[in-house]
Motif scaffolding. Structure first.
Motif, PDB file in Angstrom:
ATOM      1  N   GLY A  52       0.825  -1.209   0.000  1.00 42.13           N
ATOM      2  CA  GLY A  52       0.000   0.000   0.000  1.00 42.13           C
ATOM      3  C   GLY A  52       0.851   1.247   0.000  1.00 42.13           C
ATOM      4  N   PRO A  53       0.214   2.419   0.050  1.00 41.61           N
ATOM      5  CA  PRO A  53       0.935   3.696   0.026  1.00 41.61           C
ATOM      6  C   PRO A  53       1.934   3.816   1.179  1.00 41.61           C
ATOM      7  CG  PRO A  53      -1.400   4.033  -0.365  1.00 41.61           C
ATOM      8  CD  PRO A  53      -1.251   2.604   0.039  1.00 41.61           C
ATOM      9  N   VAL A  54       3.067   4.436   0.893  1.00 38.87           N
ATOM     10  CA  VAL A  54       4.159   4.490   1.865  1.00 38.87           C
ATOM     11  C   VAL A  54       4.327   5.897   2.435  1.00 38.87           C
ATOM     12  CG1 VAL A  54       5.349   2.604   0.696  1.00 38.87           C
ATOM     13  CG2 VAL A  54       5.932   4.967   0.106  1.00 38.87           C
ATOM     14  N   GLY A  55       4.965   5.944   3.614  1.00 37.76           N
ATOM     15  CA  GLY A  55       5.397   7.208   4.203  1.00 37.76           C
ATOM     16  C   GLY A  55       4.456   7.826   5.206  1.00 37.76           C
ATOM     17  N   ALA A  56       3.262   7.270   5.395  1.00 42.46           N
ATOM     18  CA  ALA A  56       2.267   7.937   6.240  1.00 42.46           C
ATOM     19  C   ALA A  56       2.677   7.970   7.707  1.00 42.46           C
ATOM     20  CB  ALA A  56       0.909   7.257   6.098  1.00 42.46           C
ATOM     21  N   HIS A  57       3.251   6.899   8.219  1.00 39.25           N
ATOM     22  CA  HIS A  57       3.565   6.878   9.656  1.00 39.25           C
ATOM     23  C   HIS A  57       4.571   7.953  10.037  1.00 39.25           C
ATOM     24  CE1 HIS A  57       4.299   5.579  13.716  1.00 39.25           C
ATOM     25  NE2 HIS A  57       5.592   5.516  13.441  1.00 39.25           N
ATOM     26  N   VAL A  86      10.492 -13.500  -0.048  1.00 40.06           N
ATOM     27  CA  VAL A  86      10.920 -12.522   0.953  1.00 40.06           C
ATOM     28  C   VAL A  86       9.731 -11.657   1.361  1.00 40.06           C
ATOM     29  CG1 VAL A  86      12.579 -10.702   1.552  1.00 40.06           C
ATOM     30  CG2 VAL A  86      13.173 -12.380  -0.220  1.00 40.06           C
ATOM     31  N   LEU A  87       9.652 -11.363   2.648  1.00 44.25           N
ATOM     32  CA  LEU A  87       8.743 -10.348   3.169  1.00 44.25           C
ATOM     33  C   LEU A  87       9.533  -9.433   4.099  1.00 44.25           C
ATOM     34  CD1 LEU A  87       5.614 -12.499   4.156  1.00 44.25           C
ATOM     35  CD2 LEU A  87       5.820 -10.983   2.169  1.00 44.25           C
ATOM     36  N   ARG A  88       9.211  -8.165   4.060  1.00 41.39           N
ATOM     37  CA  ARG A  88       9.878  -7.206   4.958  1.00 41.39           C
ATOM     38  C   ARG A  88       8.899  -6.081   5.256  1.00 41.39           C
ATOM     39  NH1 ARG A  88      15.240  -8.716   6.465  1.00 41.39           N
ATOM     40  NH2 ARG A  88      16.306  -6.911   7.317  1.00 41.39           N
ATOM     41  N   ASP A  89       8.848  -5.637   6.518  1.00 48.46           N
ATOM     42  CA  ASP A  89       8.042  -4.448   6.806  1.00 48.46           C
ATOM     43  C   ASP A  89       8.978  -3.248   6.874  1.00 48.46           C
ATOM     44  OD1 ASP A  89       9.134  -5.457   9.199  1.00 48.46           O
ATOM     45  OD2 ASP A  89       7.587  -4.534  10.433  1.00 48.46           O
ATOM     46  N   PRO A  90       8.777  -2.285   5.983  1.00 49.34           N
ATOM     47  CA  PRO A  90       9.727  -1.170   5.837  1.00 49.34           C
ATOM     48  C   PRO A  90       9.495  -0.092   6.897  1.00 49.34           C
ATOM     49  CG  PRO A  90       8.021  -1.005   4.171  1.00 49.34           C
ATOM     50  CD  PRO A  90       7.732  -2.257   4.949  1.00 49.34           C
ATOM     51  N   TYR A  98      12.367   6.818   2.003  1.00 41.76           N
ATOM     52  CA  TYR A  98      13.117   6.610   3.236  1.00 41.76           C
ATOM     53  C   TYR A  98      12.292   6.888   4.489  1.00 41.76           C
ATOM     54  CZ  TYR A  98      17.294   6.472   0.275  1.00 41.76           C
ATOM     55  OH  TYR A  98      18.232   6.139  -0.666  1.00 41.76           O
ATOM     56  N   VAL A  99      11.017   7.221   4.336  1.00 41.19           N
ATOM     57  CA  VAL A  99      10.165   7.544   5.474  1.00 41.19           C
ATOM     58  C   VAL A  99       9.525   6.272   6.014  1.00 41.19           C
ATOM     59  CG1 VAL A  99       8.169   8.876   6.257  1.00 41.19           C
ATOM     60  CG2 VAL A  99       9.771   9.871   4.611  1.00 41.19           C
ATOM     61  N   ALA A 100       9.459   6.155   7.350  1.00 38.32           N
ATOM     62  CA  ALA A 100       9.023   4.923   8.002  1.00 38.32           C
ATOM     63  C   ALA A 100       7.552   4.624   7.794  1.00 38.32           C
ATOM     64  CB  ALA A 100       9.320   5.004   9.498  1.00 38.32           C
ATOM     65  N   ASN A 101       7.251   3.329   7.783  1.00 45.11           N
ATOM     66  CA  ASN A 101       5.887   2.795   7.725  1.00 45.11           C
ATOM     67  C   ASN A 101       5.718   1.819   8.885  1.00 45.11           C
ATOM     68  OD1 ASN A 101       5.423   3.609   4.633  1.00 45.11           O
ATOM     69  ND2 ASN A 101       7.412   2.611   4.819  1.00 45.11           N
ATOM     70  N   GLU A 102       4.488   1.625   9.340  1.00 46.03           N
ATOM     71  CA  GLU A 102       4.252   0.663  10.416  1.00 46.03           C
ATOM     72  C   GLU A 102       3.094  -0.280  10.106  1.00 46.03           C
ATOM     73  OE1 GLU A 102       5.968  -0.120  12.964  1.00 46.03           O
ATOM     74  OE2 GLU A 102       7.439   1.499  13.027  1.00 46.03           O
ATOM     75  N   GLY A 103       2.584  -0.245   8.878  1.00 45.99           N
ATOM     76  CA  GLY A 103       1.517  -1.156   8.504  1.00 45.99           C
ATOM     77  C   GLY A 103       1.612  -1.553   7.045  1.00 45.99           C
ATOM     78  N   ARG A 104       2.834  -1.604   6.537  1.00 49.03           N
ATOM     79  CA  ARG A 104       3.084  -1.961   5.144  1.00 49.03           C
ATOM     80  C   ARG A 104       4.124  -3.072   5.078  1.00 49.03           C
ATOM     81  NH1 ARG A 104      -1.115   0.124   4.555  1.00 49.03           N
ATOM     82  NH2 ARG A 104      -1.527   2.226   3.757  1.00 49.03           N
ATOM     83  N   LEU A 105       4.082  -3.836   3.991  1.00 52.40           N
ATOM     84  CA  LEU A 105       5.112  -4.827   3.748  1.00 52.40           C
ATOM     85  C   LEU A 105       5.549  -4.750   2.294  1.00 52.40           C
ATOM     86  CD1 LEU A 105       3.897  -7.457   1.967  1.00 52.40           C
ATOM     87  CD2 LEU A 105       2.839  -7.974   4.153  1.00 52.40           C
ATOM     88  N   VAL A 106       6.770  -5.228   2.043  1.00 53.32           N
ATOM     89  CA  VAL A 106       7.257  -5.392   0.680  1.00 53.32           C
ATOM     90  C   VAL A 106       7.532  -6.877   0.496  1.00 53.32           C
ATOM     91  CG1 VAL A 106       9.659  -4.884   1.328  1.00 53.32           C
ATOM     92  CG2 VAL A 106       8.938  -4.645  -1.051  1.00 53.32           C
ATOM     93  N   ALA A 107       7.098  -7.412  -0.650  1.00 52.07           N
ATOM     94  CA  ALA A 107       7.199  -8.849  -0.915  1.00 52.07           C
ATOM     95  C   ALA A 107       7.966  -9.105  -2.205  1.00 52.07           C
ATOM     96  CB  ALA A 107       5.802  -9.463  -1.017  1.00 52.07           C
ATOM     97  N   PHE A 108       8.791 -10.150  -2.192  1.00 54.39           N
ATOM     98  CA  PHE A 108       9.458 -10.661  -3.395  1.00 54.39           C
ATOM     99  C   PHE A 108       8.803 -12.000  -3.718  1.00 54.39           C
ATOM    100  CE2 PHE A 108      12.195  -7.354  -2.362  1.00 54.39           C
ATOM    101  CZ  PHE A 108      13.266  -7.224  -3.238  1.00 54.39           C
ATOM    102  N   VAL A 109       8.106 -12.051  -4.853  1.00 53.19           N
ATOM    103  CA  VAL A 109       7.269 -13.192  -5.198  1.00 53.19           C
ATOM    104  C   VAL A 109       7.711 -13.741  -6.557  1.00 53.19           C
ATOM    105  CG1 VAL A 109       4.890 -13.925  -5.631  1.00 53.19           C
ATOM    106  CG2 VAL A 109       5.349 -12.140  -3.934  1.00 53.19           C
ATOM    107  N   PRO A 110       7.795 -15.067  -6.715  1.00 49.37           N
ATOM    108  CA  PRO A 110       8.124 -15.625  -8.033  1.00 49.37           C
ATOM    109  C   PRO A 110       7.126 -15.138  -9.082  1.00 49.37           C
ATOM    110  CG  PRO A 110       8.186 -17.335  -6.358  1.00 49.37           C
ATOM    111  CD  PRO A 110       7.611 -16.119  -5.699  1.00 49.37           C
ATOM    112  N   PRO A 111       7.575 -14.879 -10.310  1.00 48.15           N
ATOM    113  CA  PRO A 111       6.695 -14.279 -11.321  1.00 48.15           C
ATOM    114  C   PRO A 111       5.458 -15.103 -11.627  1.00 48.15           C
ATOM    115  CG  PRO A 111       8.774 -15.040 -12.301  1.00 48.15           C
ATOM    116  CD  PRO A 111       8.945 -15.081 -10.821  1.00 48.15           C
ATOM    117  N   GLU A 112       5.546 -16.427 -11.521  1.00 48.63           N
ATOM    118  CA  GLU A 112       4.389 -17.265 -11.848  1.00 48.63           C
ATOM    119  C   GLU A 112       3.263 -17.126 -10.809  1.00 48.63           C
ATOM    120  OE1 GLU A 112       7.503 -20.059  -9.938  1.00 48.63           O
ATOM    121  OE2 GLU A 112       7.451 -18.290 -11.256  1.00 48.63           O
TER     122      GLU A 112
END
Length: 329
Positions: A164-169, A209-213, A259-273
């Motif tokens: 979702g949208p980033v930087g709000a927190h 991969v999952l990461r919460d930025p 570079y602004v923090a988030n507290e309810g977002r994630l970034v995922a690396f998913v196989p293309p299929e």
């Protein structure tokens, strides 16, 4: 302060001080939570401390943050959080109504995330030796069979998705801290992500991969994943969703929303299929309604993140030295 910002100085502190002192293979993975085997079960275990200033901000408080932050760290291993601890470090003179309000927020956030706070601690320090209230939370959860999510698993060809949208927190905390107005209210995105991750794993358990930025934002998370996996990341800058009010605030303050923090977002690396179905499942969940594909993992420029700009050029997205906005979590 830079050593606590989640950027290059934090990485140096871990690499040259803490890792040699504690060194083991689990810690060396540098994931958001440790994946452990115990009695035949696979567990995720994480701990975090919260020193946000102010204690209450649009959309949440230090109490919500402490629960959601630890629940989300467990979710980044694919785990369903089960139990939390919560320790309060109180400054002498802080009002009991303030402490009570925060404790209520912890309880409500735990209930919303489906976890129980089962143990804790309280300490009091002298006036002038704290900043009202600090919290520490630790959490434990179960990792489902067949799930192996860690930064080292990023592969060339993986599709990079943000939930979702980033930087709000970061902007929400800054606005109330400094008394700034940006033409529209900016509310923290703090929220538990366990349900969203479970929806993604129903599509495929082969999420890489999952990461919460959080500290250091999206840019820092992508750099950490690129470095851990020895791959490159190409980011399409215009594809990254940034709320208008956040973009305006960052433009006014000279900040980069990546570079602004988030507290309810994630970034995922998913196989293309699996990317299209995973994106659809994310968008069907309340915490992933604004999910978007923002880039790809590549074999070129290993360990480096590159952004394609709106003007058709490219720029390197470096790991920040410290943190643009301290004390936001």
């Amino acid at each position: 302060m830079g050593h606590g910002g989640g950027g290059a100085l934090s990485a140096e502190l871990m690499a040259h001080l803490f890792a040699p002192a504690y060194g083991n293979e689990t810690l060396a993975g540098l994931a958001d939570s440790a994946a452990l085997s115990l009695g035949g079960a696979r567990l995720a275990f994480s701990t975090d401390s919260y020193v946000v200033r102010p204690l209450f901000f649009p959309g949440g408080s230090i109490g919500d943050l402490a629960v959601n932050g630890t629940v989300n760290d467990l979710a980044m291993s694919g785990a369903r959080a089960a139990f939390l601890s919560c320790a309060f470090i109180l400054e002498e003179g802080v009002g009991l109504p303030v402490v009570g309000r925060i404790a209520q927020a912890v309880g409500a956030a735990a209930a919303a995330a489906g976890v129980a706070v089962v143990t804790g601690d309280t300490k009091v320090v002298e006036t002038g030796h704290g900043d009202g209230v600090y919290l520490n939370t630790s959490g434990i959860g179960l990792i489902p069979d067949g799930v192996d999510i860690r930064p080292q698993r990023a592969r060339p060809g993986d599709v990079v998705i943000v939930s979702g949208p980033v930087g709000a927190h970061g902007v929400a905390v800054l606005s109330v801290r400094e008394g700034l107005e940006f033409g529209a209210d900016v509310v923290s995105d703090t929220a538990p992500l366990g349900g969203l991750v479970a929806a993604m794993l129903e599509v495929t358990r082969d999420v890489h991969v999952l990461r919460d930025p959080t500290r250091g934002g999206l840019a820092t998370s992508l750099n950490e994943i690129a470095a851990a996996s020895g791959t490159g990341v190409v980011l399409t800058e215009r594809a990254v969703p940034v709320p208008d009010a956040v973009a305006a605030a960052c433009g006014f303050l000279g900040l980069d929303p990546l570079y602004v923090a988030n507290e309810g977002r994630l970034v995922a690396f998913v196989p293309p299929e699996h990317a299209e179905q995973t994106l659809a499942a994310m968008r069907a969940h309340p915490q992933g309604a604004g999910a978007a594909v923002i880039g790809a993992c590549v074999a070129d420029h290993p360990g480096m993140v590159v952004a394609r700009t709106g003007l058709g050029g490219t720029r390197v997205v470096d790991l920040p030295l410290g943190e643009q906005l301290p004390r936001i979590c």
